[in-house]
Design an enzyme around this catalytic site. Structure first.
Site, PDB file in Angstrom:
ATOM      1  N   SER A   1      -9.458   1.617   2.958  1.00  0.00           N
ATOM      2  CA  SER A   1      -8.556   2.161   2.233  1.00  0.00           C
ATOM      3  C   SER A   1      -7.388   1.741   1.651  1.00  0.00           C
ATOM      4  CB  SER A   1      -7.840   3.729   2.590  1.00  0.00           C
ATOM      5  OG  SER A   1      -7.075   2.974   4.011  1.00  0.00           O
TER       6      SER A   1
ATOM      7  N   SER B   1      -9.416  -0.216   7.172  1.00  0.00           N
ATOM      8  CA  SER B   1      -8.748   0.012   6.213  1.00  0.00           C
ATOM      9  C   SER B   1      -7.940  -1.768   5.664  1.00  0.00           C
ATOM     10  CB  SER B   1      -8.385   0.710   6.406  1.00  0.00           C
ATOM     11  OG  SER B   1      -8.521   2.199   5.657  1.00  0.00           O
TER      12      SER B   1
ATOM     13  N   LYS C   1       0.879  -1.038   0.259  1.00  0.00           N
ATOM     14  CA  LYS C   1       0.070   0.234   0.167  1.00  0.00           C
ATOM     15  C   LYS C   1       0.251   1.211   0.024  1.00  0.00           C
ATOM     16  CE  LYS C   1      -3.857   2.408   2.776  1.00  0.00           C
ATOM     17  NZ  LYS C   1      -4.575   1.549   3.947  1.00  0.00           N
TER      18      LYS C   1
HETATM   19  N1  GLN Z   1     -12.960   3.932   7.251  1.00  0.00           N
HETATM   20  C1  GLN Z   1     -12.343   4.372   8.572  1.00  0.00           C
HETATM   21  C2  GLN Z   1     -11.538   6.095   7.983  1.00  0.00           C
HETATM   22  O1  GLN Z   1     -12.045   6.502   6.830  1.00  0.00           O
HETATM   23  C3  GLN Z   1     -11.451   3.438   8.072  1.00  0.00           C
HETATM   24  C4  GLN Z   1      -9.818   4.109   7.671  1.00  0.00           C
HETATM   25  C5  GLN Z   1      -8.352   2.820   7.701  1.00  0.00           C
HETATM   26  O2  GLN Z   1      -8.549   2.045   8.489  1.00  0.00           O
HETATM   27  N2  GLN Z   1      -7.123   3.492   7.320  1.00  0.00           N
HETATM   28  O3  GLN Z   1     -11.043   6.724   8.429  1.00  0.00           O
END
Ligand code: GLN
Length: 476
Positions: A138, A162, A63
């Site tokens: 994400s 994410s 990532k």
């Molecule tokens: N959807 C969550 C957020 O936007 C999780 C994001 C993540 O785990 N990086 O904060």
């Protein structure tokens, strides 16, 4: 289903057709921001005798908020569009030492903020099961790359779901380990107290080997911990399993998959009980208050001076910082920074941030009491399967509310594993198990039990791995 074999990938990595095949398979998915299969970055070729284990010669996707020496590190953001990492994150270095070969960086929501991999300078990633739908986020690029058979393992980060949510949307495994067991050195911080590096794979043996290779204390991360020795870790028994009762607000596919998983677990002879969490309502507000507060502090370093693209001209230093941040950050990131500075304002900390921390303590305590009576808590990953691109099905606000099942494990610093829960109406549905600290082996045991009835499946059109395609006649 045959596991990815190191020998086969070794042949593939030596085969110049791999890069082209990877690019052509990615053209309809957009999982990768950067592909490099020429070893330009001299990370070894996975063939050293020290690396003869199960991960030898396996390509690794990373990532793009995790540092890999010589690769870009954009975090999906304009502000870091030209940033190249001079060093490896510890998790990457450890997987490379175990023989893995980084082949590319994957798409993500800017700085990891989002649930759909749509907030990225590189545009959205498409779900290999249905290109009109999101891959989740994400770590959507990492999940899509694995689901489409482009790589056997990818690294992601999980601050509030994410890793698990895109794994669920793409029909693969996603492990969010116990906080501290994977070093955060080399992860670009979003919300430090919540986030961990995580692993995505369709193959449990590879997932387990990667966790073993990458975990453990690291002098570069003071929050990292060594795994307790095997005798003091929770056993891998899955005998008493809690599910969530009551109205959970799930779509039809997810409700059906959750019921099915309950039957699958009960059929193993485990005692299954429905419970309710009294803190459930407060999980999302606590998460977004703490995450935004930490994000506003962590992202202060991207100001065009310390890090980030610097405007060519500015009247004075203040204008330079303002311009760098105004032009460099996308709307979702700006929203989080504004929200974070709001909840941390002097005089208001007690009302928001401190209160969220107290809720966090209550959540930890409630989960500790669950694990005094149950080996695992099994719950949906997300209330829906992969949704359509844009906000027609789920608005940005609804996407945040839908983080109610994933953020629980982050607030409590506990390990959680998203497993394939079957394919309903053409889309995969993920179900997750959360366990007590250091119970990764128990989570994997749960995954094995589930896989006996509900093995991971490949999206139509991606039935074979890229290594089978690249080695002529390689399919077995
Ligand atoms: N959807 C969550 C957020 O936007 C999780 C994001 C993540 O785990 N990086 O904060």
């Amino acid at each position: 289903m045959r596991a990815s074999s190191p020998e086969r990938w070794q042949q593939v990595l030596a085969n110049s057709a791999y890069a082209d095949a990877l690019r052509s398979r990615d053209s309809s998915i957009n999982a990768f921001l950067e592909i490099d299969t020429d070893r330009r970055h001299s990370h070894g070729d996975g063939t050293s005798p020290a690396a003869a284990g199960p991960l030898a010669a396996l390509p690794l996707a990373v990532k793009d908020n995790i540092a890999v020496r010589g690769f870009g590190l954009t975090c999906g953001s304009r502000i870091l569009a030209n940033h190249i990492s001079p060093y490896d994150a510890t998790v990457v270095a450890r997987l490379v030492a175990a023989g893995m070969v980084p082949v590319g960086k994957t798409n993500l929501d800017e700085f990891g903020m989002g649930s759909a991999t749509e907030h990225s300078i590189a545009g959205p990633t498409n779900n290999p099961w249905d290109a009109d739908r999101v891959a989740g986020g994400s770590s959507g690029g990492s999940a899509a790359a694995v689901a489409a058979g482009m790589v056997p393992l990818a690294l992601g980060t999980d601050t509030g779901g994410s890793v698990r949510q895109p794994a669920a949307f793409c029909g693969i495994y996603g492990l969010k380990p116990t906080y501290g067991t994977l070093s955060r050195y080399g992860l670009v911080a979003y919300a430090s107290s919540l986030e961990v590096a995580g692993l995505l794979s369709r193959d449990l043996a590879i997932l387990r080997a990667a966790y073993e290779a990458a975990s453990g204390a690291d002098v570069m991360d003071q929050t990292s911990v060594s795994l307790p020795d095997a005798a003091s870790r929770p056993s891998d028994e899955v005998r008493r399993v809690a599910f969530l009762g009551g109205e959970l607000g799930l779509d039809q596919r997810t409700a059906a998959a959750y019921r099915r998983m309950r039957d699958v677990v009960a059929a193993t002879g485990a005692a299954v009980e429905d419970i309710e969490l009294v803190t459930a309502e407060a999980v999302v507000p606590a998460y977004y208050t703490i995450a935004a507060a930490e994000a506003s502090a962590n992202l202060a370093r991207f100001n065009g001076v310390r890090y980030g693209e610097r405007p060519v001209f500015a009247e004075n230093p203040e204008a330079l910082v303002r311009q760098a941040r105004t032009e460099g950050f996308g709307d979702e990131v700006k929203l989080r920074i504004l929200l974070g500075t709001y909840v941390l304002r002097s005089g208001f900390q007690e009302q928001y941030y401190q209160r969220a921390q107290r809720v966090r303590t209550a959540i930890r305590r409630e989960l500790a009491s669950v694990f005094a009576r149950h080996d695992l808590l099994v719950l949906p990953v997300y209330p829906t399967a992969a949704f359509r691109h844009g906000e027609a099905e789920l608005t940005a606000f609804q996407q945040k509310l839908a983080d109610r099942f994933t953020t629980l494990a982050n607030l409590a610093a506990l390990p959680a594993l998203s497993v394939p829960g079957g394919v309903c109406d053409g889309l995969p549905v993920g179900i997750q198990a959360i366990g007590p600290a250091f119970s990764e082996a128990r989570l994997m045991r749960f995954a094995e039990l589930a896989a006996a009835e509900l093995p991971p499946q490949r999206p139509p059109g991606y039935e074979i791995e890229l290594c089978d395609e690249v080695i002529p006649g390689g399919r077995t």
